[in-house]
Design a protein around this motif. Structure first.
Motif, PDB file in Angstrom:
ATOM      1  N   THR A 102     -36.743  56.301 -11.912  1.00 55.26           N
ATOM      2  CA  THR A 102     -36.268  57.477 -11.017  1.00 55.26           C
ATOM      3  C   THR A 102     -36.250  57.106  -9.828  1.00 55.26           C
ATOM      4  O   THR A 102     -36.541  56.155  -9.350  1.00 55.26           O
ATOM      5  CB  THR A 102     -37.217  58.782 -11.417  1.00 55.26           C
ATOM      6  OG1 THR A 102     -38.543  58.552 -10.707  1.00 55.26           O
ATOM      7  CG2 THR A 102     -37.176  59.117 -12.768  1.00 55.26           C
ATOM      8  N   LYS A 115     -38.408  54.725  -4.500  1.00 58.35           N
ATOM      9  CA  LYS A 115     -38.820  55.024  -3.126  1.00 58.35           C
ATOM     10  C   LYS A 115     -40.444  54.436  -2.924  1.00 58.35           C
ATOM     11  O   LYS A 115     -40.638  53.834  -1.862  1.00 58.35           O
ATOM     12  CB  LYS A 115     -38.587  56.156  -2.493  1.00 58.35           C
ATOM     13  CG  LYS A 115     -37.311  56.731  -2.409  1.00 58.35           C
ATOM     14  CD  LYS A 115     -37.297  58.298  -2.046  1.00 58.35           C
ATOM     15  CE  LYS A 115     -35.963  58.770  -1.951  1.00 58.35           C
ATOM     16  NZ  LYS A 115     -35.697  59.985  -1.527  1.00 58.35           N
ATOM     17  N   HIS A 116     -41.095  54.913  -3.817  1.00 61.66           N
ATOM     18  CA  HIS A 116     -42.365  54.342  -3.707  1.00 61.66           C
ATOM     19  C   HIS A 116     -42.778  52.968  -3.847  1.00 61.66           C
ATOM     20  O   HIS A 116     -43.523  52.525  -3.248  1.00 61.66           O
ATOM     21  CB  HIS A 116     -43.297  55.247  -4.805  1.00 61.66           C
ATOM     22  CG  HIS A 116     -44.604  54.943  -4.990  1.00 61.66           C
ATOM     23  ND1 HIS A 116     -45.617  55.658  -4.069  1.00 61.66           N
ATOM     24  CD2 HIS A 116     -45.582  54.377  -5.901  1.00 61.66           C
ATOM     25  CE1 HIS A 116     -46.797  55.147  -4.325  1.00 61.66           C
ATOM     26  NE2 HIS A 116     -46.777  54.435  -5.463  1.00 61.66           N
ATOM     27  N   SER A 141     -37.521  58.666  -7.306  1.00 64.44           N
ATOM     28  CA  SER A 141     -39.055  58.688  -6.485  1.00 64.44           C
ATOM     29  C   SER A 141     -39.722  57.460  -6.563  1.00 64.44           C
ATOM     30  O   SER A 141     -40.445  57.009  -5.600  1.00 64.44           O
ATOM     31  CB  SER A 141     -39.545  59.782  -6.886  1.00 64.44           C
ATOM     32  OG  SER A 141     -39.805  60.087  -8.288  1.00 64.44           O
ATOM     33  N   SER A 142     -39.633  56.895  -7.909  1.00 59.87           N
ATOM     34  CA  SER A 142     -40.400  55.767  -8.187  1.00 59.87           C
ATOM     35  C   SER A 142     -39.803  54.493  -7.395  1.00 59.87           C
ATOM     36  O   SER A 142     -40.743  53.496  -6.804  1.00 59.87           O
ATOM     37  CB  SER A 142     -40.667  55.663  -9.740  1.00 59.87           C
ATOM     38  OG  SER A 142     -39.232  54.927 -10.090  1.00 59.87           O
TER      39      SER A 142
END
Length: 156
Positions: free
Chosen positions: A2, A7-8, A4-5
């Motif tokens: 995803t 970005k992390h 968000s992962s």
């Protein structure tokens, strides 16, 4: 995966790169400081060597007599037993000296003869020269005393 992962993951990579860049900067700073320190040490060492050259007394060694090893070597570390044996030996030596007939007649002369026998010949010559100077001073004093005492008897 995803968004968000991702970005992390990007943030963790950025953090890792920042840490690595920080560590390289620290490493460069440490190496440069060490280089400066060694340069300053070399300067200090050269200054010390120059000062030591100014105080070089090896040229005087040719005028000094050669040191001789003492006959009696004393132990630097004395334990109880060695100290006791030393005391016994020295007390026996003292008794022998006190019972010596020459020492009983004239202790100072006996000590003087012992010193002349045990010291180097050059030292004995110096002692004789000092004794000669002392004798001449004593003669001058005697002359002064005799003249002063004769003047005192005339005054009476």
């Amino acid at each position: 995966m995803t968004g968000s992962s991702k970005k992390h993951e990007l943030k963790s990579k950025e953090k890792l790169e920042k840490k690595l860049s920080f560590y390289t900067k620290v490493k460069d700073a440490v190496t440069s400081l060490n280089a400066k320190k060694t340069i300053s040490k070399k300067k200090n060492q050269s200054c010390r060597q120059k000062k030591l050259k100014a105080y070089d007394l090896s040229a005087l060694s040719e005028f000094l007599p050669e040191p001789t090893e003492p006959e009696h070597k004393t132990d630097a570390k004395l334990n109880c037993k060695s100290r006791q044996t030393l005391v016994l030996r020295e007390s026996a030596h003292l008794k022998a000296v006190l019972n010596n007939p020459q020492f009983q007649l004239d202790p100072f002369a006996a000590i003087h003869q012992h010193l002349l026998a045990t010291q180097l010949p050059a030292a004995a010559k110096k002692d004789d020269a000092a004794k000669h100077r002392k004798d001449s001073k004593d003669k001058k004093r005697r002359k002064k005393k005799s003249t002063s005492s004769s003047s005192q008897t005339m005054d009476i």
